[in-house]
Design a protein around this motif. Structure first.
Motif, PDB file in Angstrom:
ATOM      1  N   SER A 137      64.236  99.215  48.852  1.00 15.40           N
ATOM      2  CA  SER A 137      64.558  99.250  50.348  1.00 15.40           C
ATOM      3  C   SER A 137      65.955  98.308  50.333  1.00 15.40           C
ATOM      4  CB  SER A 137      63.519  98.753  51.125  1.00 15.40           C
ATOM      5  OG  SER A 137      63.191  97.500  51.295  1.00 15.40           O
ATOM      6  N   GLY A 138      66.164  97.546  49.775  1.00 12.39           N
ATOM      7  CA  GLY A 138      67.252  96.502  50.022  1.00 12.39           C
ATOM      8  C   GLY A 138      66.789  95.123  50.539  1.00 12.39           C
ATOM      9  N   VAL A 139      65.572  95.123  50.816  1.00 18.57           N
ATOM     10  CA  VAL A 139      65.034  93.638  51.061  1.00 18.57           C
ATOM     11  C   VAL A 139      64.738  92.946  50.030  1.00 18.57           C
ATOM     12  CG1 VAL A 139      63.036  92.598  52.318  1.00 18.57           C
ATOM     13  CG2 VAL A 139      64.046  94.729  53.532  1.00 18.57           C
ATOM     14  N   HIS A 140      64.869  91.652  50.069  1.00 27.22           N
ATOM     15  CA  HIS A 140      64.690  90.781  48.949  1.00 27.22           C
ATOM     16  C   HIS A 140      63.123  91.088  48.533  1.00 27.22           C
ATOM     17  CE1 HIS A 140      64.637  87.227  46.117  1.00 27.22           C
ATOM     18  NE2 HIS A 140      65.804  87.795  45.739  1.00 27.22           N
ATOM     19  N   ALA A 141      62.918  91.234  47.084  1.00 28.80           N
ATOM     20  CA  ALA A 141      61.497  91.960  46.565  1.00 28.80           C
ATOM     21  C   ALA A 141      60.524  90.740  46.666  1.00 28.80           C
ATOM     22  CB  ALA A 141      61.655  92.454  45.281  1.00 28.80           C
ATOM     23  N   THR A 142      60.826  89.568  46.624  1.00 31.72           N
ATOM     24  CA  THR A 142      59.762  88.400  46.799  1.00 31.72           C
ATOM     25  C   THR A 142      59.156  88.548  48.055  1.00 31.72           C
ATOM     26  OG1 THR A 142      61.684  86.790  47.737  1.00 31.72           O
ATOM     27  CG2 THR A 142      61.052  86.887  45.079  1.00 31.72           C
ATOM     28  N   VAL A 143      59.626  89.154  48.984  1.00 27.38           N
ATOM     29  CA  VAL A 143      58.674  89.260  50.269  1.00 27.38           C
ATOM     30  C   VAL A 143      57.792  89.771  50.144  1.00 27.38           C
ATOM     31  CG1 VAL A 143      59.896  91.582  51.389  1.00 27.38           C
ATOM     32  CG2 VAL A 143      58.889  89.513  52.785  1.00 27.38           C
ATOM     33  N   THR A 144      57.488  90.835  48.963  1.00 28.98           N
ATOM     34  CA  THR A 144      56.306  91.781  48.642  1.00 28.98           C
ATOM     35  C   THR A 144      55.173  90.528  48.243  1.00 28.98           C
ATOM     36  OG1 THR A 144      57.584  93.382  47.656  1.00 28.98           O
ATOM     37  CG2 THR A 144      55.465  93.380  47.209  1.00 28.98           C
ATOM     38  N   GLY A 145      55.427  89.588  47.621  1.00 25.71           N
ATOM     39  CA  GLY A 145      54.271  88.594  47.226  1.00 25.71           C
ATOM     40  C   GLY A 145      53.821  87.940  48.555  1.00 25.71           C
ATOM     41  N   ILE A 146      54.588  87.442  49.398  1.00 26.96           N
ATOM     42  CA  ILE A 146      54.071  86.843  50.460  1.00 26.96           C
ATOM     43  C   ILE A 146      53.240  87.999  51.395  1.00 26.96           C
ATOM     44  CG2 ILE A 146      54.824  85.894  52.836  1.00 26.96           C
ATOM     45  CD1 ILE A 146      57.046  84.678  51.225  1.00 26.96           C
ATOM     46  N   MET A 147      53.687  89.096  51.236  1.00 20.89           N
ATOM     47  CA  MET A 147      53.086  90.271  52.208  1.00 20.89           C
ATOM     48  C   MET A 147      51.747  90.513  51.600  1.00 20.89           C
ATOM     49  SD  MET A 147      54.135  94.137  52.782  1.00 20.89           S
ATOM     50  CE  MET A 147      53.952  94.552  50.992  1.00 20.89           C
ATOM     51  N   LEU A 148      51.609  90.667  50.222  1.00 19.23           N
ATOM     52  CA  LEU A 148      50.274  90.929  49.741  1.00 19.23           C
ATOM     53  C   LEU A 148      49.312  89.693  49.936  1.00 19.23           C
ATOM     54  CD1 LEU A 148      51.349  93.014  46.782  1.00 19.23           C
ATOM     55  CD2 LEU A 148      50.510  93.741  48.895  1.00 19.23           C
ATOM     56  N   GLY A 149      49.971  88.481  49.669  1.00 20.13           N
ATOM     57  CA  GLY A 149      49.012  87.428  49.578  1.00 20.13           C
ATOM     58  C   GLY A 149      48.519  87.202  51.071  1.00 20.13           C
ATOM     59  N   LEU A 150      49.320  87.292  52.199  1.00 19.73           N
ATOM     60  CA  LEU A 150      48.670  87.298  53.501  1.00 19.73           C
ATOM     61  C   LEU A 150      47.487  88.495  53.828  1.00 19.73           C
ATOM     62  CD1 LEU A 150      52.183  86.346  55.406  1.00 19.73           C
ATOM     63  CD2 LEU A 150      50.059  84.739  54.850  1.00 19.73           C
ATOM     64  N   LEU A 151      47.544  89.662  53.267  1.00 15.71           N
ATOM     65  CA  LEU A 151      46.846  90.761  53.363  1.00 15.71           C
ATOM     66  C   LEU A 151      45.521  90.495  52.544  1.00 15.71           C
ATOM     67  CD1 LEU A 151      49.277  93.582  53.171  1.00 15.71           C
ATOM     68  CD2 LEU A 151      48.244  92.788  55.121  1.00 15.71           C
ATOM     69  N   THR A 152      45.319  89.528  51.761  1.00 15.06           N
ATOM     70  CA  THR A 152      44.001  89.341  50.785  1.00 15.06           C
ATOM     71  C   THR A 152      43.208  88.625  51.533  1.00 15.06           C
ATOM     72  OG1 THR A 152      45.683  89.111  48.814  1.00 15.06           O
ATOM     73  CG2 THR A 152      43.566  88.235  48.935  1.00 15.06           C
TER      74      THR A 152
END
Length: 398
Positions: A222-237
């Motif tokens: 998408s063009g967004v820095h991919a590390t944001v995926t880690g934070i997103m999934l962590g907050l959804l756990t």
């Protein structure tokens, strides 16, 4: 048995901090003694999959975008736990890192613009000093901060995650020329699938890894820095035990992945990111943007974080961590001047030309080194004094 012993060794944050600093030293030596081989290894292409997946990356990109997402996932898990069942579950306690992070972003940007004579206002260079490097800051804190109240570490982690998230949002707004809403929507949908899998308790490891990989690919594309995926999934756990469980998923994942994050992912990132030619250091002294970045990270971060925290407490919107006084918050404000991961990313995005990037990167590294040494000195001095007597009014005057 040896494998578990190694994992326990890496779970000790002091050991992770030492590995991080060692990797930084190796990167600096390698980049300055054998610059050609260092560049060749870091820039070696590793292409996976068809072109439309946007996975034609270098070794350095795979480490910064891929492996580092694992660290952000572990950080996101810890933040979620603290916000849900930990010390930040109380609203007033949670407000403190938000105010500290806000001040720690606004003031450094203003300082960078002012010290650079306005040069940092062009191209988004003012955003370089707004982020705190979570891995380095926690690593330094682990080396000498064992005597501090536990809530101080939570404050640093929470503040760093908040301003890193905000910095990544700035990157998405300022520097993502080719943002793809479709890919981003697909990444969000994958995050929803991850949450739903836990909700329905269909959480086999292979399925969750597959969903996480899809989410990472989509966010990256998408063009967004991919590390944001880690934070997103962590907050959804989930961080609370579900029916019939004695241990929540978040706690299990954190226990399993922390050694990999601390002992492998973060040191490797330091190895590929810290290799800055020291020959550029002299020229950085005359570079207006570099001077602005240096001042923003050191003076701006310290003033902004401490001022934001003080304002929140003064307005009675927040309280200091249990057992902590302002003398415990001061090292946190100094540690906030360690800008590394996101700061170096913004350097690459905001400045044209390799020379300008090297000068600004040198300023980031120099400010981070000074902040680290200053924080270590403060923490060790505090440990020697052993704050036997708590502050009489920890939420009062600074």
């Amino acid at each position: 048995m040896r494998r578990e012993a190694l994992a326990e060794f890496l779970r000790e944050e002091t050991n992770g901090g030492r590995l991080l600093l060692a990797a930084t030293a190796v990167a600096l030596l390698w980049a300055n003694l054998a610059a050609g081989s260092y560049h060749d290894v870091r820039e070696a292409p590793v292409h996976l999959g068809p072109g439309w997946l946007h996975l034609q990356l270098t070794v350095g990109d795979w480490v910064a975008d891929g492996l580092l997402a694992l660290f952000f996932f572990v950080a996101g898990l810890e933040l979620k736990r603290e916000l849900t069942v930990g010390q930040l579950a109380d609203r007033r306690a949670a407000m403190l890192p938000f105010f500290a992070a806000g001040g720690g972003m606004l003031i450094p940007a203003l300082v960078a613009i002012a010290v650079s004579g306005g040069a940092a206002a062009h191209g988004g260079a003012w955003a370089i000093p707004v982020a705190t490097d979570i891995a380095f800051a926690l690593g330094v804190l682990a080396l000498a901060g064992s005597s501090l109240p536990p809530g101080v570490r939570v404050l640093l982690l929470s503040m760093a995650v908040i301003d890193d998230l905000a910095a990544i949002a700035l990157i998405a707004v300022l520097f993502t020329a080719g943002l793809s809403p479709a890919w981003l929507a697909a990444g969000v949908a994958a995050g929803g699938a991850y949450w739903l899998a836990h909700r329905l308790r269909v959480d086999a490891a292979w399925l969750l890894w597959a969903i996480a990989l899809v989410a990472w690919i989509c966010v990256h594309a998408s063009g967004v820095h991919a590390t944001v995926t880690g934070i997103m999934l962590g907050l959804l756990t989930p961080v609370r035990p579900r029916d019939g469980e004695t241990e929540p998923p978040g706690e299990r994942y954190e226990h399993s992945l922390h050694p990999i994050s601390a002992g492998f992912a973060v040191p490797l990132f330091a190895l590929v990111a810290a290799g800055i030619p020291l020959a550029a250091a002299g020229n950085a002294l005359t570079d207006a943007v570099a001077l602005g970045v240096f001042a923003g990270l050191l003076a701006g971060k310290f003033t902004g974080v401490l001022g934001g925290a003080w304002l929140a407490v003064r307005l009675r919107l927040a309280t200091l961590p249990a057992g902590a006084g302002w003398a415990d918050v001061v090292p946190v404000a100094v540690l906030a001047g360690i800008g590394y991961t996101v700061s170096l990313l913004v350097v690459q995005l905001s400045l044209p030309g390799e020379r300008a990037q090297q000068h600004a990167a040198t300023a980031v590294l120099a400010a981070s080194a000074v902040a680290s040494l200053a924080a270590l000195a403060l923490l060790r001095g505090r440990a020697r004094r052993t704050a036997a007597t708590p502050p009489s009014d920890p939420n009062g005057a600074l």
